[in-house]
Motif scaffolding. Sequence first.
Motif, PDB file in Angstrom:
ATOM      1  N   ASP A 104      32.125  19.483  36.953  1.00  0.00           N
ATOM      2  CA  ASP A 104      33.276  20.361  37.166  1.00  0.00           C
ATOM      3  C   ASP A 104      34.490  19.491  37.518  1.00  0.00           C
ATOM      4  OD1 ASP A 104      35.124  22.155  38.063  1.00  0.00           O
ATOM      5  OD2 ASP A 104      33.984  22.771  39.848  1.00  0.00           O
ATOM      6  N   PRO A 105      35.518  19.482  36.664  1.00  0.00           N
ATOM      7  CA  PRO A 105      36.689  18.632  36.953  1.00  0.00           C
ATOM      8  C   PRO A 105      37.330  18.968  38.304  1.00  0.00           C
ATOM      9  CG  PRO A 105      36.826  19.538  34.725  1.00  0.00           C
ATOM     10  CD  PRO A 105      35.658  20.200  35.392  1.00  0.00           C
ATOM     11  N   ALA A 106      37.226  20.211  38.751  1.00  0.00           N
ATOM     12  CA  ALA A 106      37.865  20.591  40.019  1.00  0.00           C
ATOM     13  C   ALA A 106      37.094  20.041  41.219  1.00  0.00           C
ATOM     14  CB  ALA A 106      37.965  22.108  40.118  1.00  0.00           C
ATOM     15  N   ASN A 107      35.808  19.802  41.027  1.00  0.00           N
ATOM     16  CA  ASN A 107      34.976  19.258  42.111  1.00  0.00           C
ATOM     17  C   ASN A 107      34.176  18.063  41.588  1.00  0.00           C
ATOM     18  OD1 ASN A 107      35.391  21.356  44.312  1.00  0.00           O
ATOM     19  ND2 ASN A 107      34.816  22.618  42.553  1.00  0.00           N
ATOM     20  N   ALA A 108      34.898  17.108  41.032  1.00  0.00           N
ATOM     21  CA  ALA A 108      34.220  16.014  40.329  1.00  0.00           C
ATOM     22  C   ALA A 108      33.367  15.171  41.272  1.00  0.00           C
ATOM     23  CB  ALA A 108      35.251  15.148  39.618  1.00  0.00           C
ATOM     24  N   LEU A 109      33.878  14.921  42.472  1.00  0.00           N
ATOM     25  CA  LEU A 109      33.096  14.128  43.433  1.00  0.00           C
ATOM     26  C   LEU A 109      32.191  15.068  44.220  1.00  0.00           C
ATOM     27  CD1 LEU A 109      35.729  11.654  44.958  1.00  0.00           C
ATOM     28  CD2 LEU A 109      34.016  11.177  43.199  1.00  0.00           C
ATOM     29  N   LEU A 110      30.917  14.697  44.321  1.00  0.00           N
ATOM     30  CA  LEU A 110      30.008  15.485  45.156  1.00  0.00           C
ATOM     31  C   LEU A 110      30.400  15.288  46.627  1.00  0.00           C
ATOM     32  CD1 LEU A 110      26.756  14.864  43.143  1.00  0.00           C
ATOM     33  CD2 LEU A 110      27.827  17.076  43.548  1.00  0.00           C
ATOM     34  N   PRO A 111      29.989  16.249  47.506  1.00  0.00           N
ATOM     35  CA  PRO A 111      30.502  16.234  48.886  1.00  0.00           C
ATOM     36  C   PRO A 111      30.185  14.949  49.662  1.00  0.00           C
ATOM     37  CG  PRO A 111      29.332  18.283  48.409  1.00  0.00           C
ATOM     38  CD  PRO A 111      29.148  17.403  47.218  1.00  0.00           C
ATOM     39  N   ASN A 112      29.089  14.255  49.302  1.00  0.00           N
ATOM     40  CA  ASN A 112      28.733  13.058  50.067  1.00  0.00           C
ATOM     41  C   ASN A 112      29.540  11.822  49.660  1.00  0.00           C
ATOM     42  OD1 ASN A 112      27.662  12.488  47.552  1.00  0.00           O
ATOM     43  ND2 ASN A 112      25.532  12.340  48.234  1.00  0.00           N
ATOM     44  N   TRP A 113      30.179  11.874  48.485  1.00  0.00           N
ATOM     45  CA  TRP A 113      30.647  10.628  47.861  1.00  0.00           C
ATOM     46  C   TRP A 113      31.650   9.851  48.709  1.00  0.00           C
ATOM     47  CZ3 TRP A 113      34.234   7.337  46.049  1.00  0.00           C
ATOM     48  CH2 TRP A 113      33.786   6.330  45.182  1.00  0.00           C
ATOM     49  N   LEU A 114      32.555  10.538  49.375  1.00  0.00           N
ATOM     50  CA  LEU A 114      33.580   9.859  50.178  1.00  0.00           C
ATOM     51  C   LEU A 114      33.065   9.472  51.574  1.00  0.00           C
ATOM     52  CD1 LEU A 114      36.635  12.081  49.186  1.00  0.00           C
ATOM     53  CD2 LEU A 114      36.305   9.682  48.555  1.00  0.00           C
ATOM     54  N   HIS A 115      31.805   9.815  51.866  1.00  0.00           N
ATOM     55  CA  HIS A 115      31.256   9.518  53.193  1.00  0.00           C
ATOM     56  C   HIS A 115      30.250   8.379  53.191  1.00  0.00           C
ATOM     57  CE1 HIS A 115      33.146  12.923  55.253  1.00  0.00           C
ATOM     58  NE2 HIS A 115      32.964  13.568  54.124  1.00  0.00           N
TER      59      HIS A 115
END
Length: 434
Positions: free
Chosen positions: A150-161
Motif C-alpha cells: 500500500d503506497p499510503a502505508n509503505a513502511l510497516l509499523p516496526n520499520w522506523l523503530h
Amino acid sequence: MQPLTDFTAQSFLPVSEHSDFPIQNIPFGVIERPDELFVCASRIGDTAIDLNAIQQLGYFDALELPEGLFGQEALNEFISLGQPVWRAVRSRIAELYTVGSELEFRTSQREEIEWPIADIDAVLPVLVGDYTDFYASREHATNVGSMFRDPANALLPNWLHLPVGYHGRSSTILESGMPVRRPHGQRKGPQDPTPVFGPSIKVDFELEMAFITGDGPVGETPIPIEIAEEHIFGLVLLNDWSARDIQQWEYVPLGPFLAKNFATSISPWIVTLDALAPFRTDRPSQEDPMPLPYLQQEPAGANVDVHLEVAIAPQGHAETVVCRSNFKYMYWSMAQQLAHHTINGCLINSGDCMGSGTISGPEKGSFGSMLEITWNGQEPVSLADGSTRSFIEDGDTVTMRGYSEKNGLRIGFGEVSATLIPALSWKAPSTSKN
Ligand code: CA
C-alpha cells in the motif's frame, strides 16, 4: 594514536590513477596462487601481496603472530585476533610497501611475496559461519512496500523503530566470478488459480554492501552501540540475487526463504573501516520517531560515503550502467545493525557476513534492484545493445562496483560480478506407484 590515513604515502609498486587499491587501502583477501596454494593476501594496485610469505620472511616477527596465520584458505583466524592486531598488520604492510622501505630493493624476497593480479584468483576471503541480511534503506523499503502492499502505508509499523533483518544461508555465498544458476521454484500470479512450478521468470540483483564481523566481546553478548565498530573487520560489495516471483508467493508470513538463498555473490577484497575513515558521513536523522536508547547514535559520521553502481552486460555485448547509488543513504547504520543483532544475546563470530539490504537512493536511477528500476517489470530499461530488460536474462553478467573518493584519494572495492546461467532442465519425480 597516529592518524589512520597518510594521504601523502606512496608505494614503490605501480598504482594507476584510478586504482581502487592505493597504499592507503591495504584490503585483506585470500588468493589462489598459480601453484594452487591458497594464502591470505593484501593488494596494492594490480599486485597481490602474499602475507604468508611476508610472515615466513620474518617481517611480522615484532607482532608475535601465531605461526601459519596467513597460510590458510580463510582470514577467520586472523580476524579473531581483534582490532589492535588488524591495525598493526595493516600498518606494517603499508610501512613495508612505502617508497624507501627496507623491502624495496630486496628483489628476490619480493619475488616470493608479490603476484600480478592477472596470475592469481581472488577467492572467498572468509568462511562465513552466519549470514544475516538487513533491510536498512528507507527508500528501498518504501518502494517495495508501495509495490507489494500500500503506497499510503509503505513502511510497516516496526520499520522506523528497529533495523529489520532475516537470517540467510552462508552455504550459497559465492566468490565473485562464479556463475549463478536460474533457480526453480513455486510462483503464483494474481491470475493463477493454483501455484505453478518452474524456473523463476523474475531473477533480480540487489545492490548491497556487507560488513564482516570479528568475534563478539568475551563474556558478554550484547555489543553496545558505542563500541560496535570495534567488532567490524571491514566491508565488501554484495549482490543478493533474488527471484521476485518466488519471493512474492512464499514470503508471507515469515519473510524471505528460497527466493534469496540460491546465490549471494561477494567481492573478494575486504576493505577495513580504518581505510574508509576519511569518507565517513552523516546518517539520515532519526528524530521522528527517535529510536529506543540502545539504538541511539549521533548521526555525525555514522555512515560511509561509497559511490556504487550496477551494470548489466548481455552475453557478447558491452555493459550498460543501470543504477548509481550510495552507501550513505542507509537509514540504519552498521553500528545500529550490530547493536540490535546482539541485544538479545545472539552471538557473532569472526567471519560473519551482515548484508545492508538493497541500497536505493531517493531518485529513479539510484534504485538498487530491477524490481524498483522497472517497477516490477512495468517500465523496462534499455541497454546499449538495443535490447530491453525487465529482469535479468540468461547470459547476462551483473557487475557491481564501489569506491570512495575525497581530496584526490580513492579507496575502492573492485567489483563483484557474476553471470546468470540457464536453469537446470528439471524432470518431475515419477508419480507412478510401481
Ligand atoms: Ca537483500
